[in-house]
Design a protein around this motif. Sequence first.
Motif, PDB file in Angstrom:
ATOM      1  N   MET A   1       3.199  19.087  -1.005  1.00 24.75           N
ATOM      2  CA  MET A   1       2.356  17.783  -1.110  1.00 24.75           C
ATOM      3  C   MET A   1       2.204  17.079  -0.110  1.00 24.75           C
ATOM      4  SD  MET A   1       5.058  15.075  -2.954  1.00 24.75           S
ATOM      5  CE  MET A   1       6.701  14.870  -2.548  1.00 24.75           C
ATOM      6  N   GLY A   2       1.102  16.384   0.064  1.00 22.38           N
ATOM      7  CA  GLY A   2       0.871  15.556   1.130  1.00 22.38           C
ATOM      8  C   GLY A   2      -0.668  15.972   2.034  1.00 22.38           C
ATOM      9  N   LEU A   3      -0.974  15.225   2.755  1.00 20.91           N
ATOM     10  CA  LEU A   3      -2.435  15.632   3.517  1.00 20.91           C
ATOM     11  C   LEU A   3      -1.924  16.807   4.596  1.00 20.91           C
ATOM     12  CD1 LEU A   3      -3.764  12.248   4.162  1.00 20.91           C
ATOM     13  CD2 LEU A   3      -4.526  13.806   2.003  1.00 20.91           C
ATOM     14  N   SER A   4      -2.752  17.898   4.453  1.00 28.22           N
ATOM     15  CA  SER A   4      -2.512  19.125   5.316  1.00 28.22           C
ATOM     16  C   SER A   4      -2.882  18.634   6.752  1.00 28.22           C
ATOM     17  CB  SER A   4      -3.260  20.329   4.698  1.00 28.22           C
ATOM     18  OG  SER A   4      -4.555  19.923   4.794  1.00 28.22           O
TER      19      SER A   4
ATOM     20  N   THR B   1      -0.794  10.883 -13.680  1.00 24.45           N
ATOM     21  CA  THR B   1      -2.259  11.147 -12.679  1.00 24.45           C
ATOM     22  C   THR B   1      -1.995  12.016 -11.270  1.00 24.45           C
ATOM     23  OG1 THR B   1      -3.048   8.833 -13.154  1.00 24.45           O
ATOM     24  CG2 THR B   1      -3.816   9.791 -11.297  1.00 24.45           C
ATOM     25  N   TYR B   2      -0.772  11.911 -10.791  1.00 24.35           N
ATOM     26  CA  TYR B   2      -0.415  12.627  -9.709  1.00 24.35           C
ATOM     27  C   TYR B   2       1.012  13.009  -9.781  1.00 24.35           C
ATOM     28  CZ  TYR B   2       0.812  13.612  -5.059  1.00 24.35           C
ATOM     29  OH  TYR B   2       1.227  14.265  -3.792  1.00 24.35           O
TER      30      TYR B   2
ATOM     31  N   ILE C   1       4.018   9.648   5.642  1.00 28.27           N
ATOM     32  CA  ILE C   1       2.569   9.209   6.192  1.00 28.27           C
ATOM     33  C   ILE C   1       1.761   9.980   5.306  1.00 28.27           C
ATOM     34  CG2 ILE C   1       0.736   8.920   7.816  1.00 28.27           C
ATOM     35  CD1 ILE C   1       3.082   7.800   9.487  1.00 28.27           C
ATOM     36  N   SER C   2       2.052  11.346   5.200  1.00 27.18           N
ATOM     37  CA  SER C   2       1.033  12.470   4.817  1.00 27.18           C
ATOM     38  C   SER C   2       1.137  12.226   3.097  1.00 27.18           C
ATOM     39  CB  SER C   2       1.879  13.710   5.249  1.00 27.18           C
ATOM     40  OG  SER C   2       1.177  14.825   4.477  1.00 27.18           O
ATOM     41  N   ILE C   3       2.301  12.127   2.703  1.00 30.34           N
ATOM     42  CA  ILE C   3       2.347  11.898   1.273  1.00 30.34           C
ATOM     43  C   ILE C   3       1.563  10.498   0.834  1.00 30.34           C
ATOM     44  CG2 ILE C   3       3.899  11.335  -0.890  1.00 30.34           C
ATOM     45  CD1 ILE C   3       6.027  13.256   0.855  1.00 30.34           C
ATOM     46  N   ALA C   4       1.893   9.387   1.651  1.00 32.84           N
ATOM     47  CA  ALA C   4       1.367   8.130   1.188  1.00 32.84           C
ATOM     48  C   ALA C   4      -0.301   8.217   1.347  1.00 32.84           C
ATOM     49  CB  ALA C   4       1.780   7.153   2.271  1.00 32.84           C
ATOM     50  N   GLY C   5      -0.552   8.923   2.329  1.00 32.86           N
ATOM     51  CA  GLY C   5      -2.093   9.155   2.523  1.00 32.86           C
ATOM     52  C   GLY C   5      -2.553  10.038   1.190  1.00 32.86           C
ATOM     53  N   GLU C   6      -2.095  11.016   0.635  1.00 38.48           N
ATOM     54  CA  GLU C   6      -2.619  11.672  -0.417  1.00 38.48           C
ATOM     55  C   GLU C   6      -2.494  10.833  -1.652  1.00 38.48           C
ATOM     56  OE1 GLU C   6      -1.988  16.132  -1.044  1.00 38.48           O
ATOM     57  OE2 GLU C   6      -0.393  15.114  -2.436  1.00 38.48           O
TER      58      GLU C   6
ATOM     59  N   THR D   1      -9.486   7.567  -6.042  1.00 37.70           N
ATOM     60  CA  THR D   1     -10.624   8.238  -6.785  1.00 37.70           C
ATOM     61  C   THR D   1     -10.442   7.850  -8.512  1.00 37.70           C
ATOM     62  OG1 THR D   1     -10.462   9.930  -5.150  1.00 37.70           O
ATOM     63  CG2 THR D   1     -11.209  10.604  -7.684  1.00 37.70           C
ATOM     64  N   HIS D   2      -9.174   7.958  -8.762  1.00 35.08           N
ATOM     65  CA  HIS D   2      -8.873   7.674 -10.074  1.00 35.08           C
ATOM     66  C   HIS D   2      -8.365   6.320 -10.558  1.00 35.08           C
ATOM     67  CE1 HIS D   2      -8.902  11.890 -10.579  1.00 35.08           C
ATOM     68  NE2 HIS D   2      -8.129  12.147  -9.464  1.00 35.08           N
ATOM     69  N   PHE D   3      -8.624   5.236  -9.826  1.00 32.46           N
ATOM     70  CA  PHE D   3      -8.267   4.025 -10.313  1.00 32.46           C
ATOM     71  C   PHE D   3      -9.026   3.465 -11.818  1.00 32.46           C
ATOM     72  CE2 PHE D   3      -8.731  -0.720 -10.155  1.00 32.46           C
ATOM     73  CZ  PHE D   3      -7.538  -1.079 -10.340  1.00 32.46           C
ATOM     74  N   GLY D   4      -7.864   3.011 -12.675  1.00 31.27           N
ATOM     75  CA  GLY D   4      -8.509   2.658 -13.789  1.00 31.27           C
ATOM     76  C   GLY D   4      -8.441   4.183 -14.915  1.00 31.27           C
ATOM     77  N   GLN D   5      -8.143   5.036 -14.331  1.00 28.48           N
ATOM     78  CA  GLN D   5      -7.957   6.250 -15.306  1.00 28.48           C
ATOM     79  C   GLN D   5      -6.456   6.616 -15.352  1.00 28.48           C
ATOM     80  OE1 GLN D   5     -10.940   8.978 -13.839  1.00 28.48           O
ATOM     81  NE2 GLN D   5     -12.021   7.421 -12.967  1.00 28.48           N
TER      82      GLN D   5
END
Length: 285
Positions: free
Chosen positions: A227-230, A192-193, A242-247, A254-258
């Motif tokens: 990776m991570g939130l810019s 997924t990621y 924290i940046s990576i965990a946020g992403e 967004t993708h839970f269950g998929q």
Amino acid sequence: MNDWISALADLQRQGEPCVLVTIIEEQGSTPRNAGSKMVISATQNFDTIGGGHLEYKALQIARDMLANGKHDTHLQRFILGASLGQCCGGVAVLLFEPMGQVQAQIAVFGAGHVARALVPLLANLPCRVRWIDSREQEFPAAVPQGVRKIVTDEPVFEVADLPSGCYCIVMTHNHALDLEICTALLKRNDFTYFGLIGSKTKRMKFEHRLRERGISASQVQRMRCPMGLSEVKGKLPIEIAISIAGEIIATYNTHFGQHTACAESAAVEPIKKWLPSSRRSHATN
């Protein structure tokens, strides 16, 4: 003694999903107590809402919710009567509340400074974490609850055991090892990621080397690097973590269950077959 309370606490501490079932209302000749509760996991149930066929139906519904990964609260109304083993008619309303549902399976490759800051953050989320490295001494003395420590001479071979839809984070101490893990993940291509720690320059180098290994441009584009939130700036390990965990959070919300399962993954040669029997690997929870 409220067995359901201690059972719920134990299951959540163990990270095992369950469903809390509550009688909201029952009307009939022998009504049960509104507010009665029971806890149902995939293999066990604790306490009772009065037994009988109504409880049996509640067990079926709860286990179906667990098997299908449902995480929304569910209210169901039952018409009591012969079909539910009741001698007289009536109505029962049950509330089904999923608890502790896992929202992401995460694999963290590497146990360096950033990983040691990141894994405790991930462990506090509704996730299961595999923490993988060849260097036992780099792990803390005690890993967080819900984290499985895997020490192996060949971290790349752990890619074969990852579940489809996994969230994969590559941050080892060695660029050559990073490249091997990236190659294996992109050949499976059912995550997924997938994030690789590093700069834009590192990405450019890896893109070239991955293409040389037969990885298509569309597959490479699925790799997050950097990776991570810019929006989260800073170079301290905890700031990067924290940046990576946020992403990760933004992605699983967004993708839970998929999960993205590509047809190519079925044709990938099993990685485990490459592993000589002399290689060492052990895991602890």
